[in-house]
Scaffold this active site. Structure first.
Site, PDB file in Angstrom:
ATOM      1  N   THR A 129       0.811  -1.220   0.000  1.00  0.00           N
ATOM      2  CA  THR A 129       0.000   0.000   0.000  1.00  0.00           C
ATOM      3  C   THR A 129       0.841   1.265   0.000  1.00  0.00           C
ATOM      4  O   THR A 129       0.309   2.345  -0.289  1.00  0.00           O
ATOM      5  CB  THR A 129      -0.933   0.034   1.227  1.00  0.00           C
ATOM      6  OG1 THR A 129      -0.157  -0.114   2.430  1.00  0.00           O
ATOM      7  CG2 THR A 129      -1.961  -1.084   1.153  1.00  0.00           C
ATOM      8  N   THR A 131      -1.621  -7.060  -0.913  1.00  0.00           N
ATOM      9  CA  THR A 131      -2.510  -6.517   0.111  1.00  0.00           C
ATOM     10  C   THR A 131      -3.947  -6.813  -0.272  1.00  0.00           C
ATOM     11  O   THR A 131      -4.270  -6.981  -1.452  1.00  0.00           O
ATOM     12  CB  THR A 131      -2.347  -4.987   0.244  1.00  0.00           C
ATOM     13  OG1 THR A 131      -2.666  -4.363  -1.015  1.00  0.00           O
ATOM     14  CG2 THR A 131      -0.931  -4.627   0.641  1.00  0.00           C
ATOM     15  N   ASP A 145     -25.243  -5.667   2.256  1.00  0.00           N
ATOM     16  CA  ASP A 145     -24.257  -5.579   1.173  1.00  0.00           C
ATOM     17  C   ASP A 145     -24.989  -5.223  -0.118  1.00  0.00           C
ATOM     18  O   ASP A 145     -25.353  -6.104  -0.898  1.00  0.00           O
ATOM     19  CB  ASP A 145     -23.489  -6.891   1.015  1.00  0.00           C
ATOM     20  CG  ASP A 145     -22.249  -6.734   0.136  1.00  0.00           C
ATOM     21  OD1 ASP A 145     -22.356  -6.096  -0.929  1.00  0.00           O
ATOM     22  OD2 ASP A 145     -21.176  -7.233   0.522  1.00  0.00           O
ATOM     23  N   ARG A 168     -11.532   0.259   6.408  1.00  0.00           N
ATOM     24  CA  ARG A 168     -10.717   1.388   6.014  1.00  0.00           C
ATOM     25  C   ARG A 168     -11.124   2.588   6.853  1.00  0.00           C
ATOM     26  O   ARG A 168     -12.317   2.787   7.118  1.00  0.00           O
ATOM     27  CB  ARG A 168     -10.876   1.707   4.521  1.00  0.00           C
ATOM     28  CG  ARG A 168     -10.221   0.696   3.588  1.00  0.00           C
ATOM     29  CD  ARG A 168      -8.695   0.738   3.723  1.00  0.00           C
ATOM     30  NE  ARG A 168      -8.021  -0.159   2.799  1.00  0.00           N
ATOM     31  CZ  ARG A 168      -7.716  -1.411   3.075  1.00  0.00           C
ATOM     32  NH1 ARG A 168      -8.044  -1.922   4.251  1.00  0.00           N
ATOM     33  NH2 ARG A 168      -7.078  -2.159   2.195  1.00  0.00           N
ATOM     34  N   ASP A 185      -9.618  -0.061  14.421  1.00  0.00           N
ATOM     35  CA  ASP A 185      -8.328  -0.543  13.926  1.00  0.00           C
ATOM     36  C   ASP A 185      -7.854   0.286  12.735  1.00  0.00           C
ATOM     37  O   ASP A 185      -6.666   0.310  12.439  1.00  0.00           O
ATOM     38  CB  ASP A 185      -8.423  -2.024  13.531  1.00  0.00           C
ATOM     39  CG  ASP A 185      -7.088  -2.576  13.056  1.00  0.00           C
ATOM     40  OD1 ASP A 185      -6.113  -2.486  13.836  1.00  0.00           O
ATOM     41  OD2 ASP A 185      -7.002  -3.076  11.922  1.00  0.00           O
ATOM     42  N   GLU A 241      -4.340   7.747   7.936  1.00  0.00           N
ATOM     43  CA  GLU A 241      -3.239   6.834   8.227  1.00  0.00           C
ATOM     44  C   GLU A 241      -2.019   7.181   7.364  1.00  0.00           C
ATOM     45  O   GLU A 241      -2.175   7.627   6.238  1.00  0.00           O
ATOM     46  CB  GLU A 241      -3.675   5.385   7.951  1.00  0.00           C
ATOM     47  CG  GLU A 241      -4.687   4.872   8.948  1.00  0.00           C
ATOM     48  CD  GLU A 241      -5.087   3.421   8.674  1.00  0.00           C
ATOM     49  OE1 GLU A 241      -4.586   2.827   7.695  1.00  0.00           O
ATOM     50  OE2 GLU A 241      -5.894   2.889   9.435  1.00  0.00           O
ATOM     51  N   HIS A 272      -4.105  -0.359  12.808  1.00  0.00           N
ATOM     52  CA  HIS A 272      -4.331  -1.103  11.558  1.00  0.00           C
ATOM     53  C   HIS A 272      -3.518  -2.407  11.535  1.00  0.00           C
ATOM     54  O   HIS A 272      -2.768  -2.674  10.599  1.00  0.00           O
ATOM     55  CB  HIS A 272      -3.984  -0.236  10.340  1.00  0.00           C
ATOM     56  CG  HIS A 272      -4.691  -0.693   9.087  1.00  0.00           C
ATOM     57  ND1 HIS A 272      -4.965   0.155   8.036  1.00  0.00           N
ATOM     58  CD2 HIS A 272      -5.186  -1.899   8.711  1.00  0.00           C
ATOM     59  CE1 HIS A 272      -5.584  -0.504   7.073  1.00  0.00           C
ATOM     60  NE2 HIS A 272      -5.727  -1.758   7.470  1.00  0.00           N
ATOM     61  N   GLY A 291      -5.259  -7.436  10.414  1.00  0.00           N
ATOM     62  CA  GLY A 291      -4.960  -8.460   9.410  1.00  0.00           C
ATOM     63  C   GLY A 291      -3.524  -8.939   9.426  1.00  0.00           C
ATOM     64  O   GLY A 291      -3.137  -9.750   8.581  1.00  0.00           O
ATOM     65  N   TYR A 292      -2.723  -8.452  10.384  1.00  0.00           N
ATOM     66  CA  TYR A 292      -1.314  -8.824  10.401  1.00  0.00           C
ATOM     67  C   TYR A 292      -1.133 -10.177  11.080  1.00  0.00           C
ATOM     68  O   TYR A 292      -1.211 -10.297  12.296  1.00  0.00           O
ATOM     69  CB  TYR A 292      -0.480  -7.753  11.114  1.00  0.00           C
ATOM     70  CG  TYR A 292      -0.050  -6.651  10.190  1.00  0.00           C
ATOM     71  CD1 TYR A 292      -0.978  -5.741   9.691  1.00  0.00           C
ATOM     72  CD2 TYR A 292       1.276  -6.512   9.788  1.00  0.00           C
ATOM     73  CE1 TYR A 292      -0.607  -4.728   8.835  1.00  0.00           C
ATOM     74  CE2 TYR A 292       1.658  -5.488   8.924  1.00  0.00           C
ATOM     75  CZ  TYR A 292       0.725  -4.607   8.453  1.00  0.00           C
ATOM     76  OH  TYR A 292       1.094  -3.611   7.593  1.00  0.00           O
TER      77      TYR A 292
END
Length: 287
Positions: free
Chosen positions: A47, A68, A147, A210, A233, A238, A255, A258-259
């Site tokens: 990113t 990503t 959605d 996001r 998060d 950012e 953030h 997802g790590y």
């Protein structure tokens, strides 16, 4: 002729994999410049590298893979017009984010067996895992899903509900939408002052998608009333974190949802598969 591919040097598990089939150069993110990419055929990025006309105009780049889950750092419309194929590593970190969400839910006292309802806005890779794990809890979990893109596409895999219903009726809401500033399903400030005021007293809102999906200034003012709770998060602006919003979050992280090692392995493998397919190379693996 061997293609020339530039790779972000911080992408793990990828070094040495493509060298038998291409000319490879590993770069610091700041070194992806117009001069550097001009004679490259492909890029593998994260990113930190913004791919748009300012970087790619006049280059011979034909393919971009980003290791990503997000792709909002790539100007997809411009790339399409320029004949550049660009792919993200969709779903690579979905299990890790789902683990973060359910850990946060338990920390916040979300109890399906007490009749509490979970709202999921965005039913892609992550939203589906969050829902699946909820349904597998002893006794199950009442889940409402929103959605609009999937609903408009005619998918009938779940009973899709309007976002307003989810905001008003759920004890916890988790966001899993992509970031889009414009278009029929723009998500920039999807949750603003009006939407925040729909939340029931004591409700928990989780943003691990996001940062700009939630209007952070409006969120700070809303949370100051101490009527609802927040797990944050992802942040607007950012890599900076909103210091005014930070004290109002029950859980605040930079953030990192997802790590995970598994997520990084999947991201690198998806990127490698995309590159080898596009340039018709033999498949290589990260293990």
């Amino acid at each position: 002729m061997r293609p020339k591919i530039l790779i972000d040097c911080y992408i793990p598990y990828i070094q040495g994999r493509l060298e038998p089939f291409a000319d490879i150069e590993y770069l610091q993110p700041r070194d992806f410049t117009p001069e550097k990419v001009k004679d490259a055929d492909g890029l593998i990025i994260r990113t930190r590298t913004r791919c748009d006309s300012s970087l790619l105009e006049g280059s011979r780049v034909r393919f971009i893979a980003t290791a990503t889950i997000g792709a909002d750092h790539i100007d997809m419309p411009w790339c399409r017009k320029a004949g550049i194929t660009a792919l993200n590593s969709a779903g690579c970190n979905a299990p890790a984010v789902a683990q973060y969400v359910w850990t946060a839910l338990h920390h916040e006292g979300f109890c399906p067996d007490k009749g509490m309802t979970l709202g999921i806005i965005g039913y892609g890779h992550i939203g589906q895992i969050v829902a699946d794990w909820g349904n597998k809890l002893p006794g199950g979990c009442r889940i409402l899903i929103c959605d609009p893109p999937r609903q408009e596409a005619g998918l009938k895999d779940v009973d899709y509900r309007p976002m307003e219903e989810i905001l008003r009726s759920c004890d916890a809401i988790t966001l899993h939408v992509p970031y889009a500033r414009s278009g029929p399903h723009a998500t920039h400030h999807l949750i603003g002052r009006k939407e925040l005021e729909m939340l029931g007293e004591g409700a928990v809102l989780i943003n691990a998608s996001r940062g700009p999906v939630v209007d952070n200034e409006a969120w700070r003012k809303h949370l100051a009333q101490k009527l609802t709770r927040a797990v944050i998060d992802t942040w607007e602006g950012e890599p900076n974190i909103d210091q005014g919003l930070l004290p109002f979050a029950d859980i605040a992280t930079p953030h990192i949802a997802g790590y995970s090692q598994e997520g990084k392995i999947r991201a690198s493998q998806i990127a490698l598969d995309a590159v080898t397919t596009f340039f018709m190379m033999p498949r290589v693996t990260v293990d």
